[in-house]
Scaffold this motif. Structure first.
Motif, PDB file in Angstrom:
ATOM      1  N   ASP A 196       0.832  -1.209   0.000  1.00  0.00           N
ATOM      2  CA  ASP A 196       0.000   0.000   0.000  1.00  0.00           C
ATOM      3  C   ASP A 196       0.862   1.253   0.000  1.00  0.00           C
ATOM      4  O   ASP A 196       0.532   2.254  -0.623  1.00  0.00           O
ATOM      5  CB  ASP A 196      -0.928   0.020   1.220  1.00  0.00           C
ATOM      6  N   GLU A 197       2.004   1.186   0.681  1.00  0.00           N
ATOM      7  CA  GLU A 197       2.918   2.333   0.780  1.00  0.00           C
ATOM      8  C   GLU A 197       3.614   2.631  -0.547  1.00  0.00           C
ATOM      9  O   GLU A 197       3.876   3.790  -0.876  1.00  0.00           O
ATOM     10  CB  GLU A 197       3.966   2.036   1.857  1.00  0.00           C
ATOM     11  N   LEU A 198       3.907   1.594  -1.322  1.00  0.00           N
ATOM     12  CA  LEU A 198       4.730   1.778  -2.521  1.00  0.00           C
ATOM     13  C   LEU A 198       3.958   1.770  -3.835  1.00  0.00           C
ATOM     14  O   LEU A 198       4.460   2.274  -4.839  1.00  0.00           O
ATOM     15  CB  LEU A 198       5.821   0.700  -2.568  1.00  0.00           C
ATOM     16  N   ARG A 199       2.774   1.206  -3.837  1.00  0.00           N
ATOM     17  CA  ARG A 199       1.984   1.155  -5.071  1.00  0.00           C
ATOM     18  C   ARG A 199       1.717   2.581  -5.530  1.00  0.00           C
ATOM     19  O   ARG A 199       1.208   3.405  -4.788  1.00  0.00           O
ATOM     20  CB  ARG A 199       0.665   0.421  -4.833  1.00  0.00           C
ATOM     21  N   GLY A 200       2.121   2.908  -6.729  1.00  0.00           N
ATOM     22  CA  GLY A 200       1.912   4.241  -7.278  1.00  0.00           C
ATOM     23  C   GLY A 200       2.959   5.259  -6.862  1.00  0.00           C
ATOM     24  O   GLY A 200       2.860   6.421  -7.240  1.00  0.00           O
ATOM     25  N   ALA A 201       3.969   4.827  -6.098  1.00  0.00           N
ATOM     26  CA  ALA A 201       5.030   5.755  -5.682  1.00  0.00           C
ATOM     27  C   ALA A 201       5.820   6.210  -6.903  1.00  0.00           C
ATOM     28  O   ALA A 201       5.966   5.471  -7.881  1.00  0.00           O
ATOM     29  CB  ALA A 201       5.967   5.088  -4.680  1.00  0.00           C
ATOM     30  N   SER A 202       6.332   7.424  -6.831  1.00  0.00           N
ATOM     31  CA  SER A 202       7.187   7.911  -7.915  1.00  0.00           C
ATOM     32  C   SER A 202       8.507   7.135  -7.887  1.00  0.00           C
ATOM     33  O   SER A 202       8.850   6.493  -6.884  1.00  0.00           O
ATOM     34  CB  SER A 202       7.460   9.406  -7.735  1.00  0.00           C
ATOM     35  N   ASP A 203       9.245   7.207  -8.981  1.00  0.00           N
ATOM     36  CA  ASP A 203      10.541   6.530  -9.032  1.00  0.00           C
ATOM     37  C   ASP A 203      11.486   7.034  -7.939  1.00  0.00           C
ATOM     38  O   ASP A 203      12.113   6.221  -7.253  1.00  0.00           O
ATOM     39  CB  ASP A 203      11.171   6.663 -10.419  1.00  0.00           C
ATOM     40  N   PRO A 204      11.602   8.356  -7.725  1.00  0.00           N
ATOM     41  CA  PRO A 204      12.467   8.823  -6.633  1.00  0.00           C
ATOM     42  C   PRO A 204      12.009   8.328  -5.257  1.00  0.00           C
ATOM     43  O   PRO A 204      12.835   7.995  -4.399  1.00  0.00           O
ATOM     44  CB  PRO A 204      12.391  10.346  -6.726  1.00  0.00           C
ATOM     45  N   GLU A 205      10.698   8.230  -5.042  1.00  0.00           N
ATOM     46  CA  GLU A 205      10.196   7.712  -3.767  1.00  0.00           C
ATOM     47  C   GLU A 205      10.547   6.241  -3.599  1.00  0.00           C
ATOM     48  O   GLU A 205      10.980   5.817  -2.517  1.00  0.00           O
ATOM     49  CB  GLU A 205       8.670   7.891  -3.674  1.00  0.00           C
ATOM     50  N   LEU A 206      10.390   5.462  -4.657  1.00  0.00           N
ATOM     51  CA  LEU A 206      10.743   4.050  -4.592  1.00  0.00           C
ATOM     52  C   LEU A 206      12.240   3.894  -4.376  1.00  0.00           C
ATOM     53  O   LEU A 206      12.679   3.042  -3.597  1.00  0.00           O
ATOM     54  CB  LEU A 206      10.292   3.323  -5.867  1.00  0.00           C
ATOM     55  N   TYR A 207      13.034   4.726  -5.038  1.00  0.00           N
ATOM     56  CA  TYR A 207      14.488   4.664  -4.871  1.00  0.00           C
ATOM     57  C   TYR A 207      14.875   4.996  -3.419  1.00  0.00           C
ATOM     58  O   TYR A 207      15.708   4.316  -2.823  1.00  0.00           O
ATOM     59  CB  TYR A 207      15.194   5.613  -5.854  1.00  0.00           C
ATOM     60  N   ARG A 208      14.262   6.032  -2.854  1.00  0.00           N
ATOM     61  CA  ARG A 208      14.529   6.381  -1.445  1.00  0.00           C
ATOM     62  C   ARG A 208      14.162   5.227  -0.519  1.00  0.00           C
ATOM     63  O   ARG A 208      14.904   4.896   0.401  1.00  0.00           O
ATOM     64  CB  ARG A 208      13.746   7.641  -1.045  1.00  0.00           C
TER      65      ARG A 208
END
Length: 121
Positions: free
Chosen positions: A33-45
């Motif tokens: 739920d936290e990562l679904r739809g996250a931006s690439d920079p957010e996923l990278y962080r």
């Protein structure tokens, strides 16, 4: 040390589940739920903060994130880049081929010291 992976959104939760059944520590962004739809920079962080290597076909976005973090001297999440043609979408049992390839990569004796930018070829 065990290499821990996070699969970018274009990989299904079923792939992560199959790899966990093979005793690998793998999570899928689409299953969180936290990562679904996250931006690439957010996923990278997130990958950096949790000590995971990102597995992605999105070379044009994640490679620059790795290079920028490395150039800045900050902690950089490693990436496993998968050329999109390696596993064409809509071809047969794509998931089985992906699971087999990721399992083989994770079982390599040199997997832990692999470079921060590695390629699944």
């Amino acid at each position: 040390m065990t290499t821990r992976l996070i699969l970018d959104e274009h990989y299904s939760a079923a792939i992560a589940r199959a790899l966990r059944e093979l005793s690998h520590d793998v999570v899928a962004a689409v299953a969180s739920d936290e990562l679904r739809g996250a931006s690439d920079p957010e996923l990278y962080r997130h990958a950096t903060q949790t000590g995971r290597r990102i597995v992605t076909e999105n070379i044009k976005d994640f490679r620059p994130l790795l290079l920028a973090a490395t150039a800045a001297g900050t902690t950089a999440a490693p990436v496993l880049l998968v050329p999109p043609r390696r596993f064409p979408r809509g071809r047969g049992d794509r998931n089985a081929a992906i699971v087999a390839a990721f399992d083989a990569w994770l079982r390599r004796p040199d997997v832990d010291p692999r470079p921060k930018e590695d390629w699944l070829t």
